[in-house]
Design a protein around this motif. Structure first.
Motif, PDB file in Angstrom:
ATOM      1  N   ILE A 190       0.838  -1.206   0.000  1.00 48.30           N
ATOM      2  CA  ILE A 190       0.000   0.000   0.000  1.00 48.30           C
ATOM      3  C   ILE A 190       0.874   1.258   0.000  1.00 48.30           C
ATOM      4  O   ILE A 190       0.643   2.179  -0.791  1.00 48.30           O
ATOM      5  CB  ILE A 190      -0.990   0.002   1.177  1.00 48.30           C
ATOM      6  N   ALA A 191       1.888   1.289   0.828  1.00 47.40           N
ATOM      7  CA  ALA A 191       2.791   2.447   0.858  1.00 47.40           C
ATOM      8  C   ALA A 191       3.508   2.614  -0.485  1.00 47.40           C
ATOM      9  O   ALA A 191       3.683   3.736  -0.974  1.00 47.40           O
ATOM     10  CB  ALA A 191       3.801   2.298   1.988  1.00 47.40           C
ATOM     11  N   ILE A 192       3.904   1.502  -1.088  1.00 47.25           N
ATOM     12  CA  ILE A 192       4.566   1.541  -2.397  1.00 47.25           C
ATOM     13  C   ILE A 192       3.623   2.146  -3.435  1.00 47.25           C
ATOM     14  O   ILE A 192       4.005   3.044  -4.197  1.00 47.25           O
ATOM     15  CB  ILE A 192       5.029   0.128  -2.808  1.00 47.25           C
ATOM     16  N   LEU A 193       2.378   1.671  -3.459  1.00 52.37           N
ATOM     17  CA  LEU A 193       1.405   2.182  -4.436  1.00 52.37           C
ATOM     18  C   LEU A 193       1.092   3.657  -4.183  1.00 52.37           C
ATOM     19  O   LEU A 193       0.921   4.429  -5.137  1.00 52.37           O
ATOM     20  CB  LEU A 193       0.129   1.337  -4.409  1.00 52.37           C
ATOM     21  N   GLN A 194       1.046   4.052  -2.917  1.00 54.83           N
ATOM     22  CA  GLN A 194       0.796   5.462  -2.614  1.00 54.83           C
ATOM     23  C   GLN A 194       1.905   6.348  -3.179  1.00 54.83           C
ATOM     24  O   GLN A 194       1.633   7.393  -3.770  1.00 54.83           O
ATOM     25  CB  GLN A 194       0.692   5.675  -1.096  1.00 54.83           C
ATOM     26  N   GLU A 195       3.129   5.924  -3.017  1.00 57.56           N
ATOM     27  CA  GLU A 195       4.254   6.724  -3.522  1.00 57.56           C
ATOM     28  C   GLU A 195       4.300   6.740  -5.044  1.00 57.56           C
ATOM     29  O   GLU A 195       4.617   7.766  -5.648  1.00 57.56           O
ATOM     30  CB  GLU A 195       5.570   6.204  -2.941  1.00 57.56           C
ATOM     31  N   ILE A 196       3.994   5.603  -5.647  1.00 55.60           N
ATOM     32  CA  ILE A 196       3.964   5.553  -7.114  1.00 55.60           C
ATOM     33  C   ILE A 196       2.875   6.473  -7.641  1.00 55.60           C
ATOM     34  O   ILE A 196       3.089   7.238  -8.589  1.00 55.60           O
ATOM     35  CB  ILE A 196       3.766   4.105  -7.608  1.00 55.60           C
ATOM     36  N   GLN A 197       1.711   6.441  -7.009  1.00 56.51           N
ATOM     37  CA  GLN A 197       0.621   7.309  -7.457  1.00 56.51           C
ATOM     38  C   GLN A 197       0.974   8.778  -7.249  1.00 56.51           C
ATOM     39  O   GLN A 197       0.637   9.621  -8.077  1.00 56.51           O
ATOM     40  CB  GLN A 197      -0.687   6.966  -6.744  1.00 56.51           C
ATOM     41  N   ALA A 198       1.668   9.095  -6.174  1.00 57.16           N
ATOM     42  CA  ALA A 198       2.091  10.481  -5.952  1.00 57.16           C
ATOM     43  C   ALA A 198       3.034  10.935  -7.070  1.00 57.16           C
ATOM     44  O   ALA A 198       3.006  12.095  -7.487  1.00 57.16           O
ATOM     45  CB  ALA A 198       2.775  10.614  -4.589  1.00 57.16           C
ATOM     46  N   GLU A 199       3.846  10.023  -7.564  1.00 58.48           N
ATOM     47  CA  GLU A 199       4.798  10.332  -8.632  1.00 58.48           C
ATOM     48  C   GLU A 199       4.114  10.471  -9.993  1.00 58.48           C
ATOM     49  O   GLU A 199       4.395  11.388 -10.751  1.00 58.48           O
ATOM     50  CB  GLU A 199       5.872   9.241  -8.695  1.00 58.48           C
ATOM     51  N   ALA A 256     -10.230   3.227  -2.404  1.00 58.36           N
ATOM     52  CA  ALA A 256     -10.713   4.370  -3.185  1.00 58.36           C
ATOM     53  C   ALA A 256      -9.626   5.401  -3.451  1.00 58.36           C
ATOM     54  O   ALA A 256      -9.730   6.177  -4.398  1.00 58.36           O
ATOM     55  CB  ALA A 256     -11.891   5.030  -2.463  1.00 58.36           C
ATOM     56  N   GLN A 257      -8.571   5.417  -2.659  1.00 58.59           N
ATOM     57  CA  GLN A 257      -7.516   6.406  -2.843  1.00 58.59           C
ATOM     58  C   GLN A 257      -6.701   6.194  -4.105  1.00 58.59           C
ATOM     59  O   GLN A 257      -6.008   7.099  -4.563  1.00 58.59           O
ATOM     60  CB  GLN A 257      -6.571   6.400  -1.640  1.00 58.59           C
ATOM     61  N   PHE A 258      -6.774   4.988  -4.665  1.00 57.71           N
ATOM     62  CA  PHE A 258      -5.972   4.672  -5.841  1.00 57.71           C
ATOM     63  C   PHE A 258      -6.780   4.863  -7.116  1.00 57.71           C
ATOM     64  O   PHE A 258      -7.975   4.599  -7.157  1.00 57.71           O
ATOM     65  CB  PHE A 258      -5.441   3.234  -5.781  1.00 57.71           C
ATOM     66  N   SER A 259      -6.099   5.297  -8.161  1.00 53.34           N
ATOM     67  CA  SER A 259      -6.739   5.494  -9.458  1.00 53.34           C
ATOM     68  C   SER A 259      -5.934   4.779 -10.541  1.00 53.34           C
ATOM     69  O   SER A 259      -4.705   4.874 -10.572  1.00 53.34           O
ATOM     70  CB  SER A 259      -6.814   6.980  -9.792  1.00 53.34           C
ATOM     71  N   LEU A 260      -6.642   4.087 -11.418  1.00 49.38           N
ATOM     72  CA  LEU A 260      -5.998   3.420 -12.543  1.00 49.38           C
ATOM     73  C   LEU A 260      -6.064   4.266 -13.808  1.00 49.38           C
ATOM     74  O   LEU A 260      -5.598   3.845 -14.861  1.00 49.38           O
ATOM     75  CB  LEU A 260      -6.645   2.053 -12.782  1.00 49.38           C
ATOM     76  N   THR A 261      -6.656   5.440 -13.689  1.00 50.44           N
ATOM     77  CA  THR A 261      -6.706   6.364 -14.817  1.00 50.44           C
ATOM     78  C   THR A 261      -5.991   7.650 -14.416  1.00 50.44           C
ATOM     79  O   THR A 261      -5.973   8.013 -13.242  1.00 50.44           O
ATOM     80  CB  THR A 261      -8.160   6.687 -15.221  1.00 50.44           C
ATOM     81  N   PRO A 262      -5.401   8.339 -15.387  1.00 52.42           N
ATOM     82  CA  PRO A 262      -4.649   9.560 -15.070  1.00 52.42           C
ATOM     83  C   PRO A 262      -5.513  10.609 -14.375  1.00 52.42           C
ATOM     84  O   PRO A 262      -6.664  10.826 -14.737  1.00 52.42           O
ATOM     85  CB  PRO A 262      -4.196  10.063 -16.435  1.00 52.42           C
ATOM     86  N   LYS A 263      -4.941  11.232 -13.379  1.00 51.91           N
ATOM     87  CA  LYS A 263      -5.598  12.319 -12.650  1.00 51.91           C
ATOM     88  C   LYS A 263      -4.930  13.622 -13.035  1.00 51.91           C
ATOM     89  O   LYS A 263      -3.767  13.657 -13.423  1.00 51.91           O
ATOM     90  CB  LYS A 263      -5.439  12.119 -11.146  1.00 51.91           C
ATOM     91  N   GLY A 264      -5.669  14.696 -12.890  1.00 55.11           N
ATOM     92  CA  GLY A 264      -5.135  16.005 -13.194  1.00 55.11           C
ATOM     93  C   GLY A 264      -4.153  16.487 -12.142  1.00 55.11           C
ATOM     94  O   GLY A 264      -4.086  15.964 -11.036  1.00 55.11           O
TER      95      GLY A 264
END
Length: 168
Positions: free
Chosen positions: A32-41, A72-80
């Motif tokens: 989960i922490a890994i995915l959070q950081e990847i999504q932040a990037e 719900a915090q994760f998105s598989l589609t690009p966010k603005g």
């Protein structure tokens, strides 16, 4: 395809992911922490990166995808670049959040069913409550709260950000 340093294009595209994985010692328990950081990037979780993470952690891609789609915090589609959250809790709804949402979507040119602008500058979401009922109707933009809104104020806020971003 290699550049003059011997690094392939694939390795370059996953360089940041490799840093994140290394930071978390390639431990599946840190997924989960890994995915959070990847999504932040990346502002979302690209499918090819989810597969790469699964391989690097020694778990199935289905497991990684399951975690990424469960929360719900994760998105598989690009966010603005800017995330606009329009509160639609009871207080905000009663005080006109649907009108605020409508004017924001119109100002950004978002058609029905589309939440992110083509230039990936904005994503618009509705949320159940932001916890600022006394300021209803409320939106947040990049975690900054804007309250006591009407359509005019909402449009002015969005237009000001558009101007800061280069007059789009």
């Amino acid at each position: 395809m290699e550049n003059n340093t011997g690094v392939t294009a694939l390795e370059r595209s996953f360089e940041k992911v490799n840093e994140i994985l290394k930071k978390h010692s390639y431990q599946p328990s840190n997924l989960i922490a890994i995915l959070q950081e990847i999504q932040a990037e990346y502002r979302y979780l690209p499918e090819e990166i989810l597969t790469y993470v699964a391989t690097a952690l020694g778990v199935s891609p289905a497991y990684v995808y399951g975690v990424a789609t469960f929360y719900a915090q994760f998105s598989l589609t690009p966010k603005g670049k800017h995330i606009i959250r329009v509160c639609d809790g009871t207080a905000c709804h009663v005080k006109g959040s649907s009108r605020v949402l409508k004017v924001i979507r119109e100002t950004l040119g978002l058609e029905e069913g589309k939440d992110t602008t083509d230039d990936l500058l904005f994503t618009v979401e509705t949320v159940a409550c932001v916890g600022a009922c006394a300021l209803a109707p409320v939106i947040t933009i990049d975690d900054q709260v804007y309250g006591l809104l009407d359509e005019k104020k909402a449009r002015e806020i969005i237009e000001a950000i558009l101007e800061q971003e280069g007059g789009k």
